[in-house]
Design a protein around this motif. Structure first.
Motif, PDB file in Angstrom:
ATOM      1  N   ASP A  50      -1.096 -10.974  -0.771  1.00 14.37           N
ATOM      2  CA  ASP A  50      -2.168  -9.990  -0.797  1.00 14.37           C
ATOM      3  C   ASP A  50      -1.723  -8.797  -1.620  1.00 14.37           C
ATOM      4  OD1 ASP A  50      -4.612  -8.823  -0.236  1.00 14.37           O
ATOM      5  OD2 ASP A  50      -3.997  -8.052   1.709  1.00 14.37           O
ATOM      6  N   ARG A  51      -2.695  -8.141  -2.207  1.00 16.87           N
ATOM      7  CA  ARG A  51      -2.423  -6.925  -2.963  1.00 16.87           C
ATOM      8  C   ARG A  51      -3.396  -5.861  -2.504  1.00 16.87           C
ATOM      9  NH1 ARG A  51      -4.579  -3.901  -6.796  1.00 16.87           N
ATOM     10  NH2 ARG A  51      -6.359  -5.300  -6.934  1.00 16.87           N
ATOM     11  N   THR A  52      -2.892  -4.661  -2.373  1.00 15.84           N
ATOM     12  CA  THR A  52      -3.759  -3.546  -2.025  1.00 15.84           C
ATOM     13  C   THR A  52      -3.473  -2.400  -2.970  1.00 15.84           C
ATOM     14  OG1 THR A  52      -4.521  -2.102  -0.245  1.00 15.84           O
ATOM     15  CG2 THR A  52      -2.172  -2.593  -0.290  1.00 15.84           C
ATOM     16  N   ASN A  53      -4.502  -1.643  -3.268  1.00 14.35           N
ATOM     17  CA  ASN A  53      -4.363  -0.498  -4.152  1.00 14.35           C
ATOM     18  C   ASN A  53      -5.136   0.653  -3.540  1.00 14.35           C
ATOM     19  OD1 ASN A  53      -3.696   0.963  -6.487  1.00 14.35           O
ATOM     20  ND2 ASN A  53      -5.671   0.506  -7.400  1.00 14.35           N
ATOM     21  N   TRP A  54      -4.484   1.766  -3.305  1.00 12.70           N
ATOM     22  CA  TRP A  54      -5.152   2.936  -2.787  1.00 12.70           C
ATOM     23  C   TRP A  54      -4.540   4.173  -3.398  1.00 12.70           C
ATOM     24  CZ3 TRP A  54      -1.150   4.723   0.368  1.00 12.70           C
ATOM     25  CH2 TRP A  54      -0.366   3.754   0.950  1.00 12.70           C
ATOM     26  N   LYS A  55      -5.267   5.243  -3.288  1.00 17.15           N
ATOM     27  CA  LYS A  55      -4.856   6.499  -3.897  1.00 17.15           C
ATOM     28  C   LYS A  55      -4.633   7.535  -2.804  1.00 17.15           C
ATOM     29  CE  LYS A  55      -5.987   9.167  -7.928  1.00 17.15           C
ATOM     30  NZ  LYS A  55      -6.871   9.279  -9.068  1.00 17.15           N
ATOM     31  N   PHE A  56      -3.489   8.201  -2.872  1.00 13.06           N
ATOM     32  CA  PHE A  56      -3.181   9.282  -1.932  1.00 13.06           C
ATOM     33  C   PHE A  56      -2.994  10.539  -2.768  1.00 13.06           C
ATOM     34  CE2 PHE A  56      -0.303  11.756   0.794  1.00 13.06           C
ATOM     35  CZ  PHE A  56      -1.074  11.771   1.948  1.00 13.06           C
ATOM     36  N   GLY A  57      -3.993  11.405  -2.759  1.00 13.84           N
ATOM     37  CA  GLY A  57      -3.964  12.561  -3.650  1.00 13.84           C
ATOM     38  C   GLY A  57      -4.097  12.085  -5.085  1.00 13.84           C
ATOM     39  N   THR A  58      -3.095  12.397  -5.902  1.00 15.49           N
ATOM     40  CA  THR A  58      -3.110  11.949  -7.295  1.00 15.49           C
ATOM     41  C   THR A  58      -2.229  10.732  -7.517  1.00 15.49           C
ATOM     42  OG1 THR A  58      -1.291  13.455  -7.824  1.00 15.49           O
ATOM     43  CG2 THR A  58      -3.529  14.292  -8.141  1.00 15.49           C
ATOM     44  N   LYS A  59      -1.580  10.250  -6.475  1.00 23.27           N
ATOM     45  CA  LYS A  59      -0.640   9.125  -6.606  1.00 23.27           C
ATOM     46  C   LYS A  59      -1.315   7.808  -6.235  1.00 23.27           C
ATOM     47  CE  LYS A  59       3.849   7.607  -4.893  1.00 23.27           C
ATOM     48  NZ  LYS A  59       4.366   7.006  -6.051  1.00 23.27           N
ATOM     49  N   SER A  69       1.385 -16.183   8.033  1.00 22.77           N
ATOM     50  CA  SER A  69       0.341 -16.094   9.044  1.00 22.77           C
ATOM     51  C   SER A  69       0.587 -17.163  10.106  1.00 22.77           C
ATOM     52  CB  SER A  69      -1.028 -16.306   8.386  1.00 22.77           C
ATOM     53  OG  SER A  69      -2.035 -16.284   9.365  1.00 22.77           O
ATOM     54  N   TYR A  70       0.543 -16.729  11.352  1.00 29.14           N
ATOM     55  CA  TYR A  70       0.738 -17.629  12.489  1.00 29.14           C
ATOM     56  C   TYR A  70      -0.251 -17.237  13.570  1.00 29.14           C
ATOM     57  CZ  TYR A  70       2.936 -19.842  16.511  1.00 29.14           C
ATOM     58  OH  TYR A  70       3.169 -20.588  17.641  1.00 29.14           O
ATOM     59  N   LYS A  71      -1.105 -18.158  13.954  1.00 27.85           N
ATOM     60  CA  LYS A  71      -2.131 -17.919  14.971  1.00 27.85           C
ATOM     61  C   LYS A  71      -2.961 -16.676  14.635  1.00 27.85           C
ATOM     62  CE  LYS A  71       0.066 -20.304  18.796  1.00 27.85           C
ATOM     63  NZ  LYS A  71       0.425 -20.276  20.203  1.00 27.85           N
ATOM     64  N   ASN A  72      -3.386 -16.609  13.382  1.00 23.61           N
ATOM     65  CA  ASN A  72      -4.251 -15.524  12.896  1.00 23.61           C
ATOM     66  C   ASN A  72      -3.600 -14.140  12.916  1.00 23.61           C
ATOM     67  OD1 ASN A  72      -6.377 -17.270  12.299  1.00 23.61           O
ATOM     68  ND2 ASN A  72      -7.135 -17.168  14.398  1.00 23.61           N
ATOM     69  N   VAL A  73      -2.291 -14.076  12.943  1.00 18.85           N
ATOM     70  CA  VAL A  73      -1.576 -12.810  12.828  1.00 18.85           C
ATOM     71  C   VAL A  73      -0.653 -12.921  11.624  1.00 18.85           C
ATOM     72  CG1 VAL A  73       0.036 -11.217  13.928  1.00 18.85           C
ATOM     73  CG2 VAL A  73      -1.669 -12.403  15.316  1.00 18.85           C
ATOM     74  N   ALA A  74      -0.738 -11.953  10.717  1.00 15.14           N
ATOM     75  CA  ALA A  74       0.093 -11.976   9.517  1.00 15.14           C
ATOM     76  C   ALA A  74       1.301 -11.057   9.700  1.00 15.14           C
ATOM     77  CB  ALA A  74      -0.715 -11.540   8.308  1.00 15.14           C
ATOM     78  N   PHE A  75       2.467 -11.576   9.368  1.00 18.59           N
ATOM     79  CA  PHE A  75       3.711 -10.823   9.432  1.00 18.59           C
ATOM     80  C   PHE A  75       4.219 -10.613   8.009  1.00 18.59           C
ATOM     81  CE2 PHE A  75       3.331 -13.308  13.281  1.00 18.59           C
ATOM     82  CZ  PHE A  75       3.567 -12.367  14.267  1.00 18.59           C
ATOM     83  N   PRO A  76       4.439  -9.364   7.593  1.00 22.31           N
ATOM     84  CA  PRO A  76       4.921  -9.136   6.226  1.00 22.31           C
ATOM     85  C   PRO A  76       6.359  -9.607   6.067  1.00 22.31           C
ATOM     86  CG  PRO A  76       4.857  -7.081   7.446  1.00 22.31           C
ATOM     87  CD  PRO A  76       4.272  -8.130   8.340  1.00 22.31           C
ATOM     88  N   LEU A  77       6.608 -10.327   4.986  1.00 24.32           N
ATOM     89  CA  LEU A  77       7.963 -10.807   4.706  1.00 24.32           C
ATOM     90  C   LEU A  77       8.637  -9.977   3.628  1.00 24.32           C
ATOM     91  CD1 LEU A  77       7.334 -14.655   4.709  1.00 24.32           C
ATOM     92  CD2 LEU A  77       8.260 -13.234   6.548  1.00 24.32           C
ATOM     93  N   MET A  78       7.918  -9.702   2.562  1.00 25.23           N
ATOM     94  CA  MET A  78       8.470  -8.887   1.494  1.00 25.23           C
ATOM     95  C   MET A  78       7.336  -8.299   0.680  1.00 25.23           C
ATOM     96  SD  MET A  78      10.113 -11.952  -0.810  1.00 25.23           S
ATOM     97  CE  MET A  78      11.292 -12.269   0.462  1.00 25.23           C
ATOM     98  N   PHE A  79       7.641  -7.237  -0.027  1.00 27.84           N
ATOM     99  CA  PHE A  79       6.630  -6.585  -0.842  1.00 27.84           C
ATOM    100  C   PHE A  79       7.254  -6.041  -2.116  1.00 27.84           C
ATOM    101  CE2 PHE A  79       8.490  -3.226   1.627  1.00 27.84           C
ATOM    102  CZ  PHE A  79       8.540  -2.154   0.752  1.00 27.84           C
TER     103      PHE A  79
END
Length: 96
Positions: A50-59, A69-79
């Protein structure tokens, strides 16, 4: 011996965890290994990208995340923090 139950608010517990996490560097490989050890079942796991993009102030924050994903719960492994606003390319996803 009797112990008195001490309760903390959710906010103070959350802040305590933030301070703890700020002081330590967790290598993604170790965190990923821990997540797989803690999952009781080793089948029925689905890798999610998955990819997400958001802005916090000017950054701009653009994050490409690999999880399991296991039983409809996603656990982050790396980013990976992407240095651009638009979508990741194939080489970036393979690199992650």
């Amino acid at each position: 011996m009797k112990f008195n139950k001490i309760t903390a608010t959710k906010n103070s517990s959350y802040r305590r965890m933030q301070r703890f996490m700020k002081e330590f560097y967790f290598r993604m490989k170790i965190v990923s290994s821990l997540i797989f050890i803690l999952l009781s079942a080793k089948s029925d796991l689905v890798l999610v990208l998955d990819r997400t993009n958001w802005k916090f102030g000017t950054k701009n924050s653009n994050i490409l995340m690999l999880g399991v994903s296991y039983k409809n719960v996603a656990f982050p492994l790396m980013f990976k923090m992407l240095d651009k606003r638009r979508n990741s390319d194939t080489l970036g996803r393979i690199d992650l």
